[in-house]
Design an enzyme around this catalytic site. Structure first.
Site, mmCIF file in Angstrom:
data_model
loop_
_atom_site.group_PDB
_atom_site.id
_atom_site.type_symbol
_atom_site.label_atom_id
_atom_site.label_comp_id
_atom_site.label_asym_id
_atom_site.label_seq_id
_atom_site.Cartn_x
_atom_site.Cartn_y
_atom_site.Cartn_z
ATOM 1 N N LYS A 198 0.875 -1.179 0.000
ATOM 2 C CA LYS A 198 0.000 0.000 0.000
ATOM 3 C C LYS A 198 0.913 1.230 0.000
ATOM 4 O O LYS A 198 1.682 1.466 0.939
ATOM 5 C CB LYS A 198 -0.868 -0.018 1.269
ATOM 6 C CG LYS A 198 -1.735 1.193 1.471
ATOM 7 C CD LYS A 198 -2.687 1.466 0.345
ATOM 8 C CE LYS A 198 -3.714 0.383 0.169
ATOM 9 N NZ LYS A 198 -4.637 0.614 -0.949
ATOM 10 N N HIS A 334 -9.864 -7.231 -4.113
ATOM 11 C CA HIS A 334 -9.592 -6.153 -3.162
ATOM 12 C C HIS A 334 -10.054 -6.560 -1.766
ATOM 13 O O HIS A 334 -10.917 -7.415 -1.609
ATOM 14 C CB HIS A 334 -10.372 -4.932 -3.667
ATOM 15 C CG HIS A 334 -10.639 -3.882 -2.648
ATOM 16 N ND1 HIS A 334 -11.754 -3.886 -1.839
ATOM 17 C CD2 HIS A 334 -9.932 -2.785 -2.307
ATOM 18 C CE1 HIS A 334 -11.716 -2.819 -1.047
ATOM 19 N NE2 HIS A 334 -10.630 -2.142 -1.310
HETATM 20 O O1 GKR Z 1 -7.147 -0.309 4.343
HETATM 21 O O2 GKR Z 1 -6.280 1.661 4.127
HETATM 22 C C1 GKR Z 1 -6.747 0.602 3.663
HETATM 23 C C2 GKR Z 1 -6.796 0.453 2.168
HETATM 24 O O3 GKR Z 1 -6.286 1.590 1.548
HETATM 25 C C3 GKR Z 1 -8.204 0.196 1.725
HETATM 26 O O4 GKR Z 1 -9.062 1.164 2.221
HETATM 27 C C4 GKR Z 1 -8.354 0.140 0.247
HETATM 28 O O5 GKR Z 1 -9.706 -0.021 -0.037
HETATM 29 O O6 GKR Z 1 -7.164 -1.949 0.300
HETATM 30 C C5 GKR Z 1 -7.778 -1.042 -0.424
HETATM 31 C C6 GKR Z 1 -7.266 -0.818 -1.799
HETATM 32 O O7 GKR Z 1 -6.756 -1.746 -2.362
HETATM 33 O O8 GKR Z 1 -7.417 0.253 -2.338
HETATM 34 MG MG MG Z 2 -6.569 -0.602 -4.210
#
Ligand code: GKR
Ligand code: MG
Length: 439
Positions: A198, A334
């Site tokens: 991420k 996702h």
């Molecule tokens: O958990 O902060 C998080 C992610 O950024 C999530 O909100 C996203 O929806 O995992 C996700 C993604 O692949 O964009």
């Molecule tokens: Mg994503």
């Protein structure tokens, strides 16, 4: 078989201080566990987004669901979708997920509500016919579903507060070296064979260095993907794509580098012009069926990220898998913070989608046994995969003591909606705002 009861269990689960372009995760993530009862004494379960909005939407569906035959799902989708069509008309300018945290797009409310009911119905149907859910929806093409090591930059802390504070298994992760350590730990524990970072948190050069360090450490047999959730401009996305040309090849991808299908289409064109064919994936620019043909036309997205929770449930994800295949696109999955009921729904549907050939995302390593609500504790992830249990339905049951603890935690906390921006202001920087593109 008729549905005679619906119980909605709003729960809070400890969540570590994970970072993304949305901001910072709160100490507790919100979830809702849905339980349906039938006149022949069966119970079907599902897990979905938490907080006031999802709960109200499920409450609003109560009278439609009570008395329903769980086998009759097409009419339920039609009826829930009918309400949202009105919302769509009330939203000139169209739909967009770019500025919304997952689970909050009003235009997908029907899909999320349907998913929560449909998954619990498929659990019921599986129990009624004595078959696992994946075999009820057409049959599995794999017995075990691979997931990826989902790495986050994070602050120190394991999530939760006070008596509910959890152990900080991974420590602070705000550098390439720490991300490699986090990944090593996660792979040692779960055996993952693909890696997702991420991004959209640190300067892109640091994130590039992180991906390179991961490649050095794990080698090309571990495909790498990076997802900055639209934090980069087209220019920066092209630069990152160029610099990570090698590292993101061989089964990796660039996920939502910048906002909009037009933006991603331009990134794609410019990279191809330089001979770089790294595919792009999306769960931000593509969140509904209507987005998919446009994504294909613009060649903006080559891999659609499915997720039964917001695409409308397990069968809708199968339709998506088929549509993606017809349009020559790949499919991955996702995730958001979740427990074992969601993990099993994700596993069953992934097992029954031939076109889903990437390891799925899961936040599961970020949650702990103390918050798990399924009997027997955490669902095992072995060699990076979750096996389809030899049990009917989803193959997991609720632990009612654990569920009650989750409900108590929910009652104690003041918030009823995910707000990563507010968390960021409270804990990291009082002036923080989500700016897109940031770089
Ligand atoms: O958990 O902060 C998080 C992610 O950024 C999530 O909100 C996203 O929806 O995992 C996700 C993604 O692949 O964009
Ligand atoms: Mg994503």
């Amino acid at each position: 078989m008729r549905i005679t009861g619906i119980e909605l269990h709003p729960i809070a689960i400890a969540d570590p201080p994970l970072r993304s372009s949305y901001g910072l995760h709160a100490p507790f993530a919100l979830r809702t566990v849905v339980e349906l009862q039938t006149d022949d004494g069966l119970r079907g379960i599902s897990e979905t987004y938490g907080g006031d909005g999802p709960l109200a939407a499920l409450e609003a569906a109560r009278s439609r669901v009570l008395g329903m035959d769980p086998f009759q799902l097409a009419g339920l989708y039609r009826d829930l979708a009918a309400d949202v069509e009105k919302d769509t008309q009330a939203a000139p300018g169209g739909r967009s997920q770019t500025y919304l945290v997952p689970g909050e797009n009003p235009l997908d409310r029907h899909a999320r509500t349907h998913a929560a009911i449909e998954i619990a119905c498929l659990d019921l149907i599986g129990k009624a016919v004595g078959k696992p859910a994946c075999d009820v929806i057409g049959g599995r093409v794999r017995d075990a579903v691979p997931f990826s090591a989902y790495l986050f930059y994070k602050h120190a802390g394991g999530g939760g507060v006070g008596g509910d504070a959890r152990e900080d298994e991974y420590g602070e992760v705000l550098s390439p070296e720490a991300a490699v350590r986090e990944c090593r730990q996660m792979i040692a524990k779960y055996g993952f064979r693909e890696i997702k970072l991420k991004g959209g948190v640190l300067d892109p050069d640091i994130e590039i260095a992180t991906i390179r360090a991961l490649r050095r450490e794990f080698g090309p047999s571990y495909p790498l993907r990076i997802d900055p959730n639209c934090a980069w401009s087209v220019e920066t996305s092209v630069r990152v794509g160029r610099e990570l040309r090698e590292e993101l090849s061989g089964g990796g991808y660039l996920e939502d580098p910048c906002a909009t299908l037009e933006g991603m289409g331009e990134v794609r064109r410019r990279l191809i012009a330089e001979g770089i064919h790294t595919p792009q994936a999306s769960n931000v620019a593509v969140t509904s069926f209507a987005d998919v043909p446009q994504a294909a036309r613009l060649d903006a997205v080559q891999i659609v990220l499915s997720d039964p929770h917001y695409w409308g449930g397990m069968r809708q994800v199968q339709y998506l898998s088929h549509l993606a295949g017809v349009l020559g696109m790949g499919l991955s999955m996702h995730s958001n913070s979740h427990l074992g009921v969601s993990l099993m729904a994700m596993t069953h549907v992934a097992a029954a989608c031939p076109n889903l050939t990437f390891a799925c995302d899961t936040h599961y390593p970020w949650q702990t046994a103390k918050d798990e609500v399924v009997t027997g504790g955490r669902v095992p992830i072995v060699d990076g995969s979750v096996r389809i249990p030899d049990k009917p339905g989803l193959g997991v049951e609720l632990d009612y003591d654990q569920l009650a603890r989750g409900r108590e935690r929910y009652q104690k906390i003041p918030y009823r909606k995910r707000d990563d921006e507010a968390e960021m202001r409270q804990h990291v920087d009082p002036n923080w705002k989500r700016i897109l593109p940031r770089w």
